[in-house]
Design an enzyme around this catalytic site. Structure first.
Site, short mmCIF file in Angstrom:
data_model
loop_
_atom_site.label_atom_id
_atom_site.label_comp_id
_atom_site.label_asym_id
_atom_site.label_seq_id
_atom_site.Cartn_x
_atom_site.Cartn_y
_atom_site.Cartn_z
N ASP A 117 0.70 -1.01 -0.23
CA ASP A 117 0.01 0.13 -0.12
C ASP A 117 1.00 1.29 -0.12
OD1 ASP A 117 -2.01 -1.58 0.06
OD2 ASP A 117 -2.98 -1.06 2.09
N ALA A 118 2.06 1.21 0.64
CA ALA A 118 2.87 2.52 1.00
C ALA A 118 3.25 2.69 -0.54
CB ALA A 118 3.91 2.13 1.84
N GLU A 119 3.80 1.79 -1.14
CA GLU A 119 4.84 1.87 -2.36
C GLU A 119 3.36 2.53 -3.48
OE1 GLU A 119 6.85 -0.35 -6.13
OE2 GLU A 119 5.97 -1.44 -4.43
N LYS A 158 -24.74 -16.76 -15.65
CA LYS A 158 -25.56 -15.60 -16.15
C LYS A 158 -25.59 -14.62 -15.03
CE LYS A 158 -29.77 -14.22 -18.35
NZ LYS A 158 -30.21 -13.07 -17.56
N LYS A 196 -32.28 -20.98 -17.15
CA LYS A 196 -32.36 -20.35 -15.98
C LYS A 196 -32.36 -21.42 -14.75
CE LYS A 196 -33.61 -16.26 -15.62
NZ LYS A 196 -34.41 -15.20 -16.10
S1 IVH Z 1 -25.06 -12.95 -23.54
C1 IVH Z 1 -26.75 -11.55 -27.27
N1 IVH Z 1 -23.72 -13.72 -21.35
O1 IVH Z 1 -28.52 -11.28 -19.40
C2 IVH Z 1 -25.99 -12.01 -26.13
N2 IVH Z 1 -25.68 -12.04 -21.34
O2 IVH Z 1 -31.13 -11.86 -20.48
C3 IVH Z 1 -26.78 -11.21 -24.78
N3 IVH Z 1 -26.10 -11.45 -18.94
O3 IVH Z 1 -28.66 -8.20 -21.45
C4 IVH Z 1 -25.89 -11.30 -23.70
N4 IVH Z 1 -24.66 -12.66 -17.92
O4 IVH Z 1 -27.38 -8.38 -19.28
C5 IVH Z 1 -24.75 -12.87 -21.82
N5 IVH Z 1 -22.67 -14.40 -19.54
C6 IVH Z 1 -23.70 -13.55 -19.85
C7 IVH Z 1 -24.47 -13.16 -19.18
C8 IVH Z 1 -25.64 -12.10 -19.81
C9 IVH Z 1 -25.78 -11.87 -17.62
C10 IVH Z 1 -27.36 -10.70 -18.94
C11 IVH Z 1 -27.01 -9.43 -20.19
C12 IVH Z 1 -28.30 -9.57 -21.07
C13 IVH Z 1 -29.17 -10.24 -20.15
C14 IVH Z 1 -30.06 -11.31 -21.12
#
Ligand code: IVH
Length: 709
Positions: free
Chosen positions: A32-34, A114, A312
């Site tokens: 941190d110091a550096e 995701k 999902k």
């Molecule tokens: S791909 C065309 N990869 O999910 C491809 N999206 O429901 C679109 N998201 O708008 C995005 N993790 O905000 C992709 N590994 C991931 C993701 C991801 C989160 C979100 C992103 C997108 C939404 C779609």
């Protein structure tokens, strides 16, 4: 180039590297110091020679002049969204559709978690971050460049030159769970806005017109795709991510190339099983065609690509009705408000109770009987109420009870606990567990007077306790449940219901009574559900538990803030129970791992007559083993490297454990390294270990490494 300009560029380069090592690779290489001293030098040059100032200087991350509004700008390539699938059949259908178009048997999929965050598009020109847009409606977004520049892990200037002159990177901005908790905790304390979830917190932070506010928020980023590009990228997503990662853009280490749809299903299961251990929220996995040529062939339909889909996870939240609020008493005697709910299924499990934590939480949420509530369940974590939808005609506000709901019906008293707040940014980084008042306090005591440390002590969290103390039967039940739990005395046949029964029948009034239960043989055998056999089994389990290590016994006592690590430290220090009972406050604070607060908790515990006597009784009844840690040389001559963060251990804690066993802990991986302990977000040390063929242990292996060694 003159000397000053040269030094200026050199400083930018070094600080940028240090930043990357710290924020992207989780592998700090500077003190941190550096770091501070280089940063001060940089600021001084920029102050003296303003015309030298470069856009990508690390000084540009602290926030800019507030905007009056965000400018709306079109995306060169639209930002698409994803179709969703929910089960294996859907996945098979998705694959079928790819097969039809591609006419290929060897389809590779690139799979990613995701992340539940906010999508952004980053525009790099000649390696410099020029513009950042929100997704907006997918066609146009808002210009949030100033805000994005404050995110430490996003490079202002890319490393190397192996990328197109101009391109857009898409990705997700998010806040991790620890940081989120801390952010809300702070906000609550000063009466600020509390966010419902990390996603809202990330969105709110990005939407600030004043970027210095964004700069104060712990935002993170993972790239997940490409937008427009002036030159074509490599032919597959896998290679694209490799390349942008080399350029310094964070890419999720959990991404994986899958060779078949079965691998995708395994990936889904694997990530689902890791979900609760991740330090950020995810709501599924994204499955994409790996080949960019294949992606192009498939194209898109109504704003989502045909070549990708979101698989999902089962929802973790559900809305239901709040039917009642009751109060439970834990082993410390504190009343915890519990919501009784109209039963609702969340991810296949019926939920009818959920915690409301404490009265500060009640004040914040203001739940009332008859309201609808949003309940969140994450893995085996206790479900919690995250949001309240007030009923049209509302019932009374919930107030703490005046009398304990236990059999004693004693008055309830309100107590305040101290919250320690550290204001120094550097120090905050050092002390990862910011809300651990123990650590803050510890620092306060060691470094007070040091100009680095500014610690504030505020009276904040209030709790309500039964004034019946140890005599409160509900509290006793809580203490006994902890005492017999797996990591303490580990008495299997003594489940919660049996404990409740024994306490209610007054067979057990303290820990020691458990070991005298054989005196009540006839009474117990007459209880419903008990017979000769089950009584014998219980007695065997209780007898077996009498052989116990000192540290497990100390942990089982349930002294405030004495967890397993502290119990271990105490057991190591004191060779017998008597020495511990005679220890002074100062002796306790001299032990590593034990701060002033914990020391006074221990003193308080044994100063309490009932507790002291109970402990002495236990010493007589049990066969306690006192470890002599000093002689433990089981890891003598071995060298370990620790990287990443761990769920159940602090890094220093791990280091102490290994060192106590004679091992050396080194900061860098070399041929001499015996093994690398890699936690979450392990960085380049892990890659280096893999390259050198060195053994890698993950969190799950640690317990056996420590115990077996
Ligand atoms: S791909 C065309 N990869 O999910 C491809 N999206 O429901 C679109 N998201 O708008 C995005 N993790 O905000 C992709 N590994 C991931 C993701 C991801 C989160 C979100 C992103 C997108 C939404 C779609």
């Amino acid at each position: 180039m003159d000397k000053i300009s040269f030094r200026y560029l050199e400083l930018i380069e070094t600080i940028t590297l240090y930043n990357k090592k710290y924020y992207v690779d989780d592998d700090p290489i500077a003190s941190d110091a550096e770091y501070d001293s280089l940063f001060r030098e940089l600021l001084k040059i920029e102050h003296q020679y303003p015309n030298l100032l470069l856009d990508y200087s690390p000084s540009q991350r602290v926030g800019f002049k507030p905007l009056t509004e965000f400018q709306t700008i079109s995306h060169v390539k639209p930002m698409l969204s994803l179709s969703n699938i929910f089960n294996t059949e859907d996945l098979a259908d998705f694959h079928e559709k790819q097969l039809k178009v591609l006419d290929s048997n060897e389809i590779e999929y690139f799979c990613e978690p995701k992340i539940d965050g906010i999508a952004v598009s980053l525009y790099y020109k000649d390696g410099l971050l020029k513009q950042a847009l929100t997704r907006g409606d997918g066609i146009t977004g808002e210009n949030i460049t100033q805000n994005i520049k404050t995110i430490n892990c996003i490079p202002l200037k890319l490393s190397g030159s192996n990328f197109p002159d101009e391109f857009d990177i898409r990705g997700e901005v998010f806040i991790d769970l620890l940081d989120f908790k801390k952010l809300n905790h702070d906000a609550q304390r000063v009466g600020g806005k509390v966010f419902a979830n990390p996603r809202n917190a990330a969105a709110g932070s990005l939407r600030q017109l004043d970027s210095s506010i964004t700069a104060s928020r712990p935002l993170k980023f993972f790239a997940h795709g490409l937008g427009h590009s002036s030159k074509s990228f490599p032919s597959s997503l896998e290679k694209v991510f490799e390349l942008i990662q080399q350029a310094g853009i964070p890419v999720n280490p959990l991404n994986k190339l899958c060779n078949s749809i079965y691998d995708c299903e395994d990936y889904y299961k694997d990530i689902l099983s890791k979900r609760d251990k991740l330090n950020y929220e995810i709501d599924g996995v994204v499955i994409k065609l790996n080949s960019l040529r294949h992606q192009e062939t498939l194209g898109e339909i109504s704003r989502s690509p045909r070549w990708a889909t979101a698989y999902k996870f089962p929802s973790e939240e559900a809305r239901t009705t709040l039917e009642a609020i009751e109060f439970q008493i834990g082993r410390t005697g504190t009343l915890t408000p519990v919501a009784r709910l109209k039963p609702v299924s969340i991810g296949g499990v019926t939920v009818s109770n959920s915690t409301l934590h404490n009265f500060d939480e009640i004040k914040r949420l203001d739940p009332r009987i008859g309201d609808d509530v949003l309940v969140k369940r994450a893995g085996d974590v206790i479900p919690k109420v995250v949001k309240v939808f007030p009923a049209k005609k509302r019932q009374h506000e919930v107030v703490p009870p005046k009398i304990c709901p236990c059999k004693l019906k004693m008055p309830v008293k309100q107590t305040h606990s101290t919250v320690w707040e550290i204001h120094n940014k550097k120090l905050k980084k050092k002390i990862k567990t910011l809300y651990s008042k123990y650590e803050a306090e510890e620092y306060f005591h060691h470094h007070n007077g040091d100009d680095l440390v500014v610690v504030n002590k505020t009276e904040a969290l209030s709790s309500f306790k039964c004034t019946g103390g140890m005599h409160c039967p509900e509290r006793l039940k809580g203490k006994l449940i902890h005492f017999v739990s797996r990591r303490a005395l580990d008495i299997e046949g003594l489940g919660n219901e049996i404990i409740k029964l024994f306490v209610e029948k007054r067979l057990v009034e303290g820990f020691a009574d458990i070991f005298l239960l054989d005196l009540h043989e006839e009474t117990i055998k007459n209880f419903d559900g008990f017979g000769h056999k089950s009584f014998q089994n219980l007695m065997t389990a209780i007898n077996n538990s009498k052989n116990i290590s000192f540290e497990r016994l100390l942990y089982g006592l349930g002294i405030d803030e004495v967890g397993e690590a502290t119990a271990k430290a105490l057991a190591k220090k004191f060779n017998n129970a008597d020495e511990l009972l005679r220890a002074s406050y100062n002796e306790l604070t001299r032990i590593d791992d034990i701060g002033p607060k914990v020391a006074s908790n221990i003193m308080d515990y044994f100063e309490h007559d009932d507790q002291r006597k109970e402990f002495i009784k236990l010493i007589g009844l049990l066969n306690i083993t006192f470890p002599n840690f000093a002689k433990d040389a089981s890891l003598d001559g071995k060298t370990f490297v620790i990287t990443g963060s761990f769920k159940n251990y602090g890094r220093t804690e791990l280091q102490n454990i290994l060192e106590q066993k004679g091992a050396k802990v080194s900061a860098s991986v070399s041929k001499k390294t015996t093994a690398v302990l890699a936690g979450i977000k392990a960085g380049s040390k892990l890659s280096k270990a893999e390259a050198l063929g060195i053994t890698v242990y993950n969190e799950d292996d640690i317990a056996s490494l420590i115990n077996d060694a």
